[in-house]
Design a protein around this motif. Structure first.
Motif, PDB file in Angstrom:
ATOM      1  N   GLU A   5       0.827  -1.204   0.000  1.00 22.22           N
ATOM      2  CA  GLU A   5       0.000   0.000   0.000  1.00 22.22           C
ATOM      3  C   GLU A   5       0.863   1.257   0.000  1.00 22.22           C
ATOM      4  N   LEU A   6       2.010   1.207   0.692  1.00 14.01           N
ATOM      5  CA  LEU A   6       2.946   2.331   0.668  1.00 14.01           C
ATOM      6  C   LEU A   6       3.500   2.534  -0.736  1.00 14.01           C
ATOM      7  N   VAL A   7       3.879   1.443  -1.397  1.00 12.81           N
ATOM      8  CA  VAL A   7       4.387   1.522  -2.769  1.00 12.81           C
ATOM      9  C   VAL A   7       3.320   2.120  -3.690  1.00 12.81           C
ATOM     10  N   ASP A   8       2.093   1.652  -3.556  1.00  9.05           N
ATOM     11  CA  ASP A   8       0.998   2.169  -4.383  1.00  9.05           C
ATOM     12  C   ASP A   8       0.793   3.668  -4.159  1.00  9.05           C
ATOM     13  N   GLY A  15       4.004   9.585  -9.749  1.00 10.14           N
ATOM     14  CA  GLY A  15       3.846   9.261 -11.156  1.00 10.14           C
ATOM     15  C   GLY A  15       4.861   8.235 -11.646  1.00 10.14           C
ATOM     16  N   ASN A  16       5.672   7.709 -10.762  1.00 10.82           N
ATOM     17  CA  ASN A  16       6.629   6.661 -11.129  1.00 10.82           C
ATOM     18  C   ASN A  16       5.938   5.309 -11.160  1.00 10.82           C
ATOM     19  N   THR A  17       6.610   4.335 -11.758  1.00  7.49           N
ATOM     20  CA  THR A  17       6.025   2.992 -11.811  1.00  7.49           C
ATOM     21  C   THR A  17       6.126   2.338 -10.440  1.00  7.49           C
ATOM     22  N   GLY A  23      11.463  -0.739  -5.711  1.00  6.24           N
ATOM     23  CA  GLY A  23      12.914  -0.813  -5.605  1.00  6.24           C
ATOM     24  C   GLY A  23      13.480   0.256  -4.695  1.00  6.24           C
ATOM     25  N   ALA A  24      12.933   1.463  -4.785  1.00  9.54           N
ATOM     26  CA  ALA A  24      13.391   2.562  -3.934  1.00  9.54           C
ATOM     27  C   ALA A  24      13.042   2.307  -2.470  1.00  9.54           C
ATOM     28  N   VAL A  25      11.848   1.802  -2.206  1.00 10.32           N
ATOM     29  CA  VAL A  25      11.437   1.492  -0.834  1.00 10.32           C
ATOM     30  C   VAL A  25      12.328   0.395  -0.264  1.00 10.32           C
ATOM     31  N   ASP A  26      12.592  -0.651  -1.051  1.00  8.41           N
ATOM     32  CA  ASP A  26      13.470  -1.728  -0.597  1.00  8.41           C
ATOM     33  C   ASP A  26      14.874  -1.207  -0.311  1.00  8.41           C
ATOM     34  N   ALA A  27      15.379  -0.319  -1.169  1.00  5.45           N
ATOM     35  CA  ALA A  27      16.707   0.247  -0.977  1.00  5.45           C
ATOM     36  C   ALA A  27      16.755   1.098   0.295  1.00  5.45           C
TER      37      ALA A  27
END
Length: 92
Positions: A5-8, A15-17, A23-27
């Protein structure tokens, strides 16, 4: 809110995919985890601070038998909310 839900939400706001945001959240999570595991403090101004703390050894009780047992000392993770984060939560 869970990780997906955070990624969404971030993908919708930027506006990013979803793949790029995931990937950014995981990093971000990986970088914070590795820094705190090394004993460093991670301070995100306006959000909060992640740091380590120490929990002393103590004597506890086994709830099943009532016998005393030694609980070992442990390193813990502390999060202290920043001022802007606290104000946003209290305003809601």
């Amino acid at each position: 809110m869970n990780k997906q839900e955070l990624v969404d939400a971030v993908a919708a706001a930027t506006g990013n995919t979803k793949v790029a945001v995931a990937g950014a959240v995981d990093a971000l999570i990986g970088a914070v985890t590795s820094a705190v595991a090394k004993g460093d403090t991670v301070q995100l101004v306006g959000f909060g601070t992640f740091a380590t703390g120490a929990r002393a050894a103590r004597i506890g009780r086994n709830p099943a038998t009532g016998a005393e047992m030694q609980i070992a000392a442990a390193t813990t993770v502390k999060f202290t909310a920043g001022k802007a984060f606290k104000n946003a939560v209290n305003a809601a």
